[in-house]
Design an enzyme around this catalytic site. Structure first.
Site, PDB file in Angstrom:
ATOM      1  N   ARG A   1      -7.578  -7.687  -9.277  1.00  0.00           N
ATOM      2  CA  ARG A   1      -8.664  -8.888  -9.225  1.00  0.00           C
ATOM      3  C   ARG A   1      -9.844  -8.342  -9.750  1.00  0.00           C
ATOM      4  O   ARG A   1     -10.143  -7.319  -9.507  1.00  0.00           O
ATOM      5  CB  ARG A   1      -8.092  -9.936  -8.202  1.00  0.00           C
ATOM      6  CG  ARG A   1      -8.658  -9.077  -6.748  1.00  0.00           C
ATOM      7  CD  ARG A   1      -8.968 -10.228  -5.690  1.00  0.00           C
ATOM      8  NE  ARG A   1      -9.120  -9.338  -4.318  1.00  0.00           N
ATOM      9  CZ  ARG A   1     -10.250  -8.639  -4.097  1.00  0.00           C
ATOM     10  NH1 ARG A   1     -11.466  -8.871  -4.713  1.00  0.00           N
ATOM     11  NH2 ARG A   1     -10.483  -8.322  -3.012  1.00  0.00           N
TER      12      ARG A   1
ATOM     13  N   GLU B   1      -9.888   1.823  -4.950  1.00  0.00           N
ATOM     14  CA  GLU B   1     -11.001   2.105  -4.111  1.00  0.00           C
ATOM     15  C   GLU B   1     -10.611   3.566  -3.487  1.00  0.00           C
ATOM     16  O   GLU B   1      -9.530   3.636  -3.115  1.00  0.00           O
ATOM     17  CB  GLU B   1     -10.904   1.110  -3.113  1.00  0.00           C
ATOM     18  CG  GLU B   1     -11.352  -0.312  -3.560  1.00  0.00           C
ATOM     19  CD  GLU B   1     -11.500  -1.289  -2.235  1.00  0.00           C
ATOM     20  OE1 GLU B   1     -11.743  -0.878  -1.296  1.00  0.00           O
ATOM     21  OE2 GLU B   1     -12.127  -2.448  -2.907  1.00  0.00           O
TER      22      GLU B   1
ATOM     23  N   VAL C   1     -15.950  -9.104  -5.720  1.00  0.00           N
ATOM     24  CA  VAL C   1     -17.057  -9.588  -5.402  1.00  0.00           C
ATOM     25  C   VAL C   1     -18.094  -8.971  -6.126  1.00  0.00           C
ATOM     26  O   VAL C   1     -19.259  -9.424  -6.629  1.00  0.00           O
ATOM     27  CB  VAL C   1     -17.255  -9.953  -4.069  1.00  0.00           C
ATOM     28  CG1 VAL C   1     -18.569 -10.440  -3.645  1.00  0.00           C
ATOM     29  CG2 VAL C   1     -16.092 -10.705  -3.365  1.00  0.00           C
TER      30      VAL C   1
ATOM     31  N   LYS D   1       0.858  -1.298   0.051  1.00  0.00           N
ATOM     32  CA  LYS D   1      -0.040  -0.033   0.043  1.00  0.00           C
ATOM     33  C   LYS D   1       0.800   1.188   0.001  1.00  0.00           C
ATOM     34  O   LYS D   1       0.472   2.276  -0.469  1.00  0.00           O
ATOM     35  CB  LYS D   1      -1.097  -0.173   1.213  1.00  0.00           C
ATOM     36  CG  LYS D   1      -2.142  -1.079   1.065  1.00  0.00           C
ATOM     37  CD  LYS D   1      -3.135  -1.025   2.072  1.00  0.00           C
ATOM     38  CE  LYS D   1      -4.293  -1.917   1.738  1.00  0.00           C
ATOM     39  NZ  LYS D   1      -4.025  -3.307   1.467  1.00  0.00           N
TER      40      LYS D   1
END
Length: 451
Positions: free
Chosen positions: A294, A278, A297, A118
């Site tokens: 990736r 995000e 969901v 990060k």
């Protein structure tokens, strides 16, 4: 150009089923793996072949890279799709796949490493013009005096985060200077235990942010497109429960500017595949949190509003094909909402594995259910508790909310505790129906404060 005809799906459950269906659309053969507990899962019926790779615990099956690669060789696979979770963001696994002569359906290992750290990701985003929270440019130093100076410069409250973090681990909020020393030491130790990396960094803590995501997809020709934004603010302990698209209550022009910056960052780094940026949003400003390298969901809400099959596009770009659309082709139509139904008590969130006696999914116009459930399915205690994703699409948000209420009332899961009733409650919560809740809303209404 990469060429492959047989794809090993290195995952289980609803996402394995989702990928298998996308493979069929492109005329690709899907082959599967399963643990001893998963021999009856529905996705295996769509496989040309499948093989058991080990005992039930994930560490001995879905997280065992050598076993997965041996299975790929045995099944004649020439590509591997990792899905989400498990090894999907494991750069060492991506390297091992390529070294074995197979195609890894996802970004390259070096990019996964950079975005997985990060601190490195934050620095890259700042260089690319993606907005970041005020904070450290590198890892926090060991000296307590230096740490105190950094916190004072940033301004309290601050948040300590693990460089290799995820899921809220290695994270501590510090409201005032007296709590700083203990929080730093606790975060370092938790990061070390959870990730084998004790590096931590510091950012300003936002008290009432929303959680907004930008979905991107990029090909090997240097094209990168953003596919709209999602609001994922309804969450508990940093785990999302409800997601929706598009984002309401924020100027679409500002979101478009942010989306283009994200696409530009992908072009700069040579990113290939699907990914998600995000952000936290507060006081009319966006701040980068992390990039997930990736499939997410919650990708179905983007698919429902854009009409773009993200998994199929993943496969196409892994084959070396250019994106079949440009940024100008991307349009957002209507509104979509996703509820994650999990095998957990709706009040305590204690896991609830066990036998499902009866499963009845909802249906009707604008309703999609991504699941691996069936009558008499035994939910194992060893994996993520996700049972099903109920996704609805409506002409507008009010229509989507009405369809979700109807879908939840129609859904039946007998035999174990699930979060179905909680979702039904949330679909009637005034703050949620009015939109624009912050990430702490669910914890407030549950009477819990988890950071």
């Amino acid at each position: 150009m990469s060429e492959f005809r047989r794809v090993l799906i290195a995952n289980r459950g609803e996402i394995a089923l989702r990928i298998a269906r996308a493979c069929r659309l492109l005329g690709l053969e899907a082959v599967g793996i399963y643990s001893e507990a998963d021999a009856g899962l529905p996705h295996l019926r769509l496989m040309a072949q499948s093989v058991c790779i080990g005992p039930t615990p994930a560490s001995a099956s879905y997280l065992d890279s050598p076993r997965i690669l041996r299975a790929a060789k045995f099944l004649g696979a020439d590509a591997i799709h990792p899905g989400y979770g498990f090894l999907s963001e494991n750069a060492n696994f991506a390297d091992a796949v390529v070294e074995a002569g197979l195609v890894f359906i996802g970004p390259s290992a070096p990019i996964m490493r950079e975005m997985g750290d990060k601190i490195a990701a934050r620095c890259h985003m700042m260089r690319s013009g993606v907005p970041c929270l005020p904070g450290t440019e590198g890892a926090l130093p060991q000296g307590q005096g230096d740490v105190e100076k950094i916190a004072a410069r940033i301004g309290y409250p601050v948040i300590i985060k693990a460089a290799a973090g995820g899921g809220g681990r290695g994270m501590r909020v510090v409201p005032e200077p007296g709590a700083l020393s203990a929080a730093v030491e606790a975060a370092r130790e938790e990061a070390r235990r959870a990730f084998g990396n004790s590096a931590i960094y510091m950012e300003r803590f936002l008290s009432h942010p929303r959680h907004i995501e930008i979905q991107i997809i990029a090909d090997t020709q240097g094209n990168a497109v953003w596919l709209g934004a999602r609001d994922c603010s309804v969450q508990r302990r940093h785990q999302k429960l409800i997601e929706e698209a598009p984002v309401i209550g924020i100027n679409p022009l500002i979101i478009a500017q942010l989306g283009e910056r994200c696409a530009h960052a992908c072009r700069e780094m040579g990113y290939v595949g699907a990914g998600t940026f995000e952000f936290l949003y507060e006081n009319e400003s966006f701040f980068f949190i992390e990039m997930n390298t990736r499939l997410q969901v919650e990708h179905p809400v983007t698919e429902m509003t854009t009409g773009i099959d993200i998994v199929e596009t993943q496969l196409r770009v892994a084959l070396g094909q250019p994106l079949p659309f440009t940024q100008a082709d991307v349009r957002t139509n209507g509104h979509a909402i996703e509820c994650r139904i999990t095998a957990e008590d709706p009040e305590t969130f204690i896991p609830s594995p066990g036998l499902i006696h009866r499963w009845r999914p909802p249906g009707g116009p604008g309703v999609r259910v991504d699941t691996h459930l069936y009558d008499h399915y035994l939910v194992p205690p060893h994996y993520d508790s996700l049972l099903a994703k109920i996704i609805v699409h409506g002409r507008n948000r009010e229509d989507a909310l009405a369809r979700m209420r109807a879908a939840l009332s129609e859904t039946q899961v007998d035999g174990i505790s699930t979060t179905l009733s909680l979702h039904a409650r949330l679909m009637n919560d005034p703050a949620i129906t009015n939109g624009c809740v912050d990430v702490h809303h669910l914890e407030r209404i549950l009477g819990v404060r988890d950071v």
